[in-house]
Structures are given as C-alpha cells and as structure tokens.
Design an enzyme around this catalytic site. Sequence first.
Site, short mmCIF file in Angstrom:
data_model
loop_
_atom_site.label_atom_id
_atom_site.label_comp_id
_atom_site.label_asym_id
_atom_site.label_seq_id
_atom_site.Cartn_x
_atom_site.Cartn_y
_atom_site.Cartn_z
N LEU A 147 0.80 -1.22 0.00
CA LEU A 147 0.00 0.00 0.00
C LEU A 147 0.84 1.28 0.00
CD1 LEU A 147 -2.89 -1.07 2.39
CD2 LEU A 147 -2.76 -1.21 -0.10
N CYS A 148 2.14 1.14 -0.21
CA CYS A 148 2.99 2.33 -0.32
C CYS A 148 2.83 2.97 -1.70
CB CYS A 148 4.46 1.95 -0.11
SG CYS A 148 4.92 1.71 1.60
N HIS A 149 2.89 4.29 -1.72
CA HIS A 149 2.81 5.00 -2.99
C HIS A 149 4.16 4.97 -3.71
CE1 HIS A 149 -0.59 6.67 -0.72
NE2 HIS A 149 -1.14 6.94 -1.88
N MET A 185 8.56 4.63 5.22
CA MET A 185 8.76 3.26 4.79
C MET A 185 10.00 3.11 3.93
SD MET A 185 6.51 1.81 6.46
CE MET A 185 7.06 0.20 5.90
N GLU A 186 10.31 4.14 3.15
CA GLU A 186 11.52 4.10 2.34
C GLU A 186 12.77 4.09 3.23
OE1 GLU A 186 8.34 5.09 -0.37
OE2 GLU A 186 8.84 5.82 1.63
N ASP A 200 23.71 -11.64 4.66
CA ASP A 200 24.04 -12.51 3.53
C ASP A 200 25.54 -12.60 3.30
OD1 ASP A 200 23.42 -13.98 0.98
OD2 ASP A 200 24.37 -12.20 0.13
#
Length: 238
Positions: A147-149, A185-186, A200
């Site tokens: 739901l992020c733009h 969120m970014e 990793d």
Amino acid sequence: MNMMVYILPQRSSNLIQSVRLLHSTRKLLMKNYKDEMSDGREYLDEDSMKYWENDTKYSKDPFILSTCKKEQTSGLTHTDAKGKLRMVAVDDKNITRRVAIATGKVFLGRDAFNLVKENKMTKGDVLTVSKIAGILGAKRTSELIPLCHNIPIDKIDVNLKLDANDYSVVIHSEVISVGKTGVEMEALTAVAVSALTIYDMCKAVTHEAVIGDIKLTQKTGGKRDYFIKTGTEFLPTP
C-alpha cells in the site's frame, strides 16, 4: 469517532513482560474496535500506536529516550468505513519537503566483526555493498510494501559504522522527498535491506548474526512531526 492513542514502552529491563503487555493490548484493541465501535469509549488505534518510555527505570536506556504523550487520530488510514483494504488517497495533500530517518543494527559477533572491519570477507566489501543495497531497497519500497505510494525520491543516504562495543554494524538511513506523502517506509526499507545484505555477506562465517533495533527515529514535513532519541545517531556523510 475520536480515538485516543495510548503510548506503550518499547524497551524495558524485562523484555518478555513488555512483549506480553503489547500482545494483550493489541488483542484488547481488536475486540473493542470490532464489537463496541459506537459506545463512546476511548480506543487504541493500532495503525497510529507509538512506543514511549516515561518511567525513571527506563531513563538510562540509550535506545529510547522519548516523551510520553497522547495523540488524537481519526482512525486507520488504510481501511475504509467498512473495514475494507484501501490505498490512501493523497491527491488533496499539500506538497511539502518530507524527511525520514531510520536506524538499525546487525550484531555480528567478534569473528565476523573483525573480518568486516579488516575487509576480509570472502564475498567482498560488506559495508560498501550493503550501503548500495540499502539505497536500492529504498527505491523499490512501493514494490515490496503493497500500500505504499510510488513516489519521487530526491535523496537517499545510507551510512554504516562499526561499533566495537557490541561487535555490531550500525545502519543509518535518511530519505528526502518533496511530495504529498511521507517517506518513513523508504527509510525503514533502506535499513532493513542493508541489514539483510550484511547478513548474507557474513553468513559463511556465522549464522548467529542478529538483526535488530530497526526503528524510525525522525520524520518531518507531514501532519505530525516525530522524533525519538536512540543513542546511536550519527550524521550522514556530506
């Protein structure tokens, strides 16, 4: 409906007790929110729930030194009046300079930490590769979080530094966008992807590395600014 958000402790000397408290509160939230929407009582808003510490027994914790407060909110932004999933419309929002900063840590242990410090990992330069991965992750946030733009990003800065006190790598991200919605969120995705890349690149040496303390530490430019002191901040390289 006018709801009150009660702010809960993120870290305490008793982690299990804090987790149980949060779990119980979230269960209460869902019960009240579904069954008693119109009775006029005060509710916790899960989407806007923030953590706090306001007790002297937490005052020495370097990871969270924020102020307890109450906030009013109109409800969950990613659901409609019927509780159906939706993407938030931002067309009527003002264009402002949005800034978000996030941090996180990867605890490597002594052996892996020393190899990273001396740049002797088999896969190569862990810090440089993880920095690039974090930048790429921030760019792809809208593809990872449903739901992020998909927004224009003006700046992504990811920095990593070694902390010999606990054999960890501290990750710091800053994202800037001039637009109609925030970039929290970014910034968080940048930290998370950077941390996963560190894991990793180090897993050939140890599988005991722990990713933790990923959190938003600052956001500005939106309806409400937010800041939390973590004790691990450091400024991005100019």
